[in-house]
Design a protein around this motif. Structure first.
Motif, PDB file in Angstrom:
ATOM      1  N   GLN A 179     -29.005  -8.804  -3.597  1.00  0.00           N
ATOM      2  CA  GLN A 179     -29.363  -7.985  -4.752  1.00  0.00           C
ATOM      3  C   GLN A 179     -28.162  -7.822  -5.673  1.00  0.00           C
ATOM      4  O   GLN A 179     -27.112  -7.295  -5.274  1.00  0.00           O
ATOM      5  CB  GLN A 179     -29.843  -6.608  -4.292  1.00  0.00           C
ATOM      6  CG  GLN A 179     -30.270  -5.684  -5.422  1.00  0.00           C
ATOM      7  CD  GLN A 179     -31.493  -6.196  -6.166  1.00  0.00           C
ATOM      8  OE1 GLN A 179     -32.400  -6.738  -5.559  1.00  0.00           O
ATOM      9  NE2 GLN A 179     -31.508  -6.016  -7.478  1.00  0.00           N
ATOM     10  N   HIS A 180     -28.299  -8.262  -6.925  1.00  0.00           N
ATOM     11  CA  HIS A 180     -27.220  -8.131  -7.907  1.00  0.00           C
ATOM     12  C   HIS A 180     -27.251  -6.748  -8.548  1.00  0.00           C
ATOM     13  O   HIS A 180     -28.294  -6.291  -9.022  1.00  0.00           O
ATOM     14  CB  HIS A 180     -27.370  -9.208  -8.994  1.00  0.00           C
ATOM     15  CG  HIS A 180     -26.333  -9.119 -10.066  1.00  0.00           C
ATOM     16  ND1 HIS A 180     -26.595  -9.380 -11.391  1.00  0.00           N
ATOM     17  CD2 HIS A 180     -25.010  -8.806  -9.995  1.00  0.00           C
ATOM     18  CE1 HIS A 180     -25.483  -9.243 -12.096  1.00  0.00           C
ATOM     19  NE2 HIS A 180     -24.507  -8.887 -11.274  1.00  0.00           N
ATOM     20  N   VAL A 181     -26.086  -6.088  -8.577  1.00  0.00           N
ATOM     21  CA  VAL A 181     -25.956  -4.784  -9.225  1.00  0.00           C
ATOM     22  C   VAL A 181     -24.904  -4.922 -10.329  1.00  0.00           C
ATOM     23  O   VAL A 181     -23.703  -4.926 -10.060  1.00  0.00           O
ATOM     24  CB  VAL A 181     -25.518  -3.689  -8.229  1.00  0.00           C
ATOM     25  CG1 VAL A 181     -25.471  -2.325  -8.937  1.00  0.00           C
ATOM     26  CG2 VAL A 181     -26.456  -3.639  -7.027  1.00  0.00           C
ATOM     27  N   PRO A 182     -25.340  -5.078 -11.586  1.00  0.00           N
ATOM     28  CA  PRO A 182     -24.372  -5.236 -12.687  1.00  0.00           C
ATOM     29  C   PRO A 182     -23.787  -3.901 -13.120  1.00  0.00           C
ATOM     30  O   PRO A 182     -24.480  -2.876 -13.139  1.00  0.00           O
ATOM     31  CB  PRO A 182     -25.214  -5.850 -13.806  1.00  0.00           C
ATOM     32  CG  PRO A 182     -26.609  -5.393 -13.532  1.00  0.00           C
ATOM     33  CD  PRO A 182     -26.734  -5.240 -12.037  1.00  0.00           C
ATOM     34  N   TYR A 183     -22.503  -3.899 -13.467  1.00  0.00           N
ATOM     35  CA  TYR A 183     -21.795  -2.706 -13.933  1.00  0.00           C
ATOM     36  C   TYR A 183     -21.242  -2.969 -15.329  1.00  0.00           C
ATOM     37  O   TYR A 183     -21.263  -4.100 -15.817  1.00  0.00           O
ATOM     38  CB  TYR A 183     -20.634  -2.360 -12.992  1.00  0.00           C
ATOM     39  CG  TYR A 183     -21.052  -1.827 -11.643  1.00  0.00           C
ATOM     40  CD1 TYR A 183     -20.961  -0.477 -11.348  1.00  0.00           C
ATOM     41  CD2 TYR A 183     -21.527  -2.690 -10.651  1.00  0.00           C
ATOM     42  CE1 TYR A 183     -21.343   0.018 -10.108  1.00  0.00           C
ATOM     43  CE2 TYR A 183     -21.913  -2.209  -9.411  1.00  0.00           C
ATOM     44  CZ  TYR A 183     -21.812  -0.849  -9.143  1.00  0.00           C
ATOM     45  OH  TYR A 183     -22.195  -0.370  -7.910  1.00  0.00           O
ATOM     46  N   ARG A 184     -20.726  -1.941 -15.946  1.00  0.00           N
ATOM     47  CA  ARG A 184     -20.062  -2.077 -17.242  1.00  0.00           C
ATOM     48  C   ARG A 184     -18.565  -2.264 -17.044  1.00  0.00           C
ATOM     49  O   ARG A 184     -17.750  -1.475 -17.486  1.00  0.00           O
ATOM     50  CB  ARG A 184     -20.333  -0.860 -18.122  1.00  0.00           C
ATOM     51  CG  ARG A 184     -21.775  -0.715 -18.549  1.00  0.00           C
ATOM     52  CD  ARG A 184     -21.955   0.471 -19.475  1.00  0.00           C
ATOM     53  NE  ARG A 184     -23.329   0.617 -19.907  1.00  0.00           N
ATOM     54  CZ  ARG A 184     -23.861  -0.017 -20.953  1.00  0.00           C
ATOM     55  NH1 ARG A 184     -23.111  -0.836 -21.666  1.00  0.00           N
ATOM     56  NH2 ARG A 184     -25.121   0.161 -21.277  1.00  0.00           N
TER      57      ARG A 184
END
Length: 322
Positions: A179-184
């Motif tokens: 599961q990809h969890v993108p951040y800033r």
């Protein structure tokens, strides 16, 4: 004959003016756009080169940070600037190869709009897990991911970032899913990895060296073709169980395509001389960066080949910007 002479006479002032402009370059400050916020590797490289380049050119070299949209804002601003050698951009594999492939209209075409001055540095990403993780090596991570399809999570600074695309490549070559969890940004992702909110991550050496040294993160492997000089004890992903795996983050200092050859040659010569100094190389090594190709034309050819390679992967994987 009179007609030829007349045309020649008319052309001479224009040719003289063009030659004078090139001879006088630069007669005002030069800027290097960094398409990211201050503090990252691209920003560091731009400032190291900019300080020395200003001395060599006799004009200030101003570093301008223009972040946003995975680097597209700064890249597009450079693509819209005149091709006169006064605006450079310091980007990397993400801005040059990946972002144009995941965005419908990034505002620039790297192959059409830019020419490489130099590839100042390359680096391998590091595969890291929390210290509390039961995983001790890459094989263990792959086994856990296969036992829990889609059950592991990994962070990145955003969709299409090098950290994200590295896992896409690993998944393609091994058949795992996560599961990809993108951040800033990379910092928040690393913070959540340390806390155990995430299971693993590929990150730049400068982002995780401190946490690895303090024991809060465990490094499993690096992503380059060969072991990283900064972490020779770590195997590459290829050595650790995925033959043929390679993901090298390269940085590219570029200028607008169509820049007069005399100016392009001057920039390439001056930047090559700067990068050849031991002081600059030592500073790059301090943050886990290695020297890129020393020949500017070889660097430009490498960048063009990489754009094609990663563009193909991104399209096959169906990665699209948010």
């Amino acid at each position: 004959m009179r007609s030829v002479c007349r045309r020649t006479a008319l052309l001479l002032p224009a040719l003289f003016a063009a030659g004078t402009a090139r001879a006088d370059w630069p007669d005002r400050p030069v800027r290097i756009i960094v398409p990211f916020a201050p503090g990252g590797s691209s920003d560091l490289i731009a400032r190291l080169i900019g300080t020395e380049l200003g001395t060599r050119l006799g004009q200030p070299v101003v570093v301008e940070n223009r972040g946003g949209a995975n680097g597209a804002i700064g890249m597009a601003a450079t693509a819209q600037a005149p091709a006169d050698g006064y605006t450079l951009v310091e980007g990397h594999i993400g801005t040059h190869a990946i972002t144009p492939a995941i965005m419908r209209n990034p505002g620039y075409d790297t192959l059409r709009d830019f020419t490489t001055i130099a590839v100042p540095a390359t680096s391998s990403s590091v595969l890291v897990v929390p210290q509390a993780s039961p995983v001790r090596d890459l094989r263990g991570l792959l086994e856990l991911a296969r036992a829990r399809p889609g059950g592991l999570s990994y962070g990145s600074p955003g969709v299409g970032s090098p950290s994200h695309v590295t896992v896409v490549l690993l998944s393609k070559m091994t058949g795992i899913s996560a599961q990809h969890v993108p951040y800033r940004g990379g910092g928040p992702a690393v913070t959540d990895l340390v806390s155990g909110t995430l299971d693993f991550m590929f990150a730049g050496p400068s982002e995780v060296m401190g946490q690895i040294g303090s024991g809060r993160l465990r490094a499993l492997a690096t992503t380059g073709e060969h072991r990283s000089p900064g972490s020779p004890e770590l195997p590459t992903v290829a050595e650790a169980g995925v033959p043929g795996f390679r993901f090298t983050v390269w940085h590219a200092l570029s200028v607008r395509a169509g820049t007069p050859p005399a100016i392009l040659d001057r920039l390439r010569q001056e930047v090559a001389a700067i990068l050849a100094t031991e002081a600059i190389q030592a500073r790059l090594r301090d943050v886990g960066l290695e020297r890129g190709p020393t020949d500017a034309r070889a660097g430009d050819a490498m960048v063009r080949a990489e754009i094609t390679r990663w563009g193909t992967l991104v399209h096959e994987a169906g990665i699209q910007a948010d």
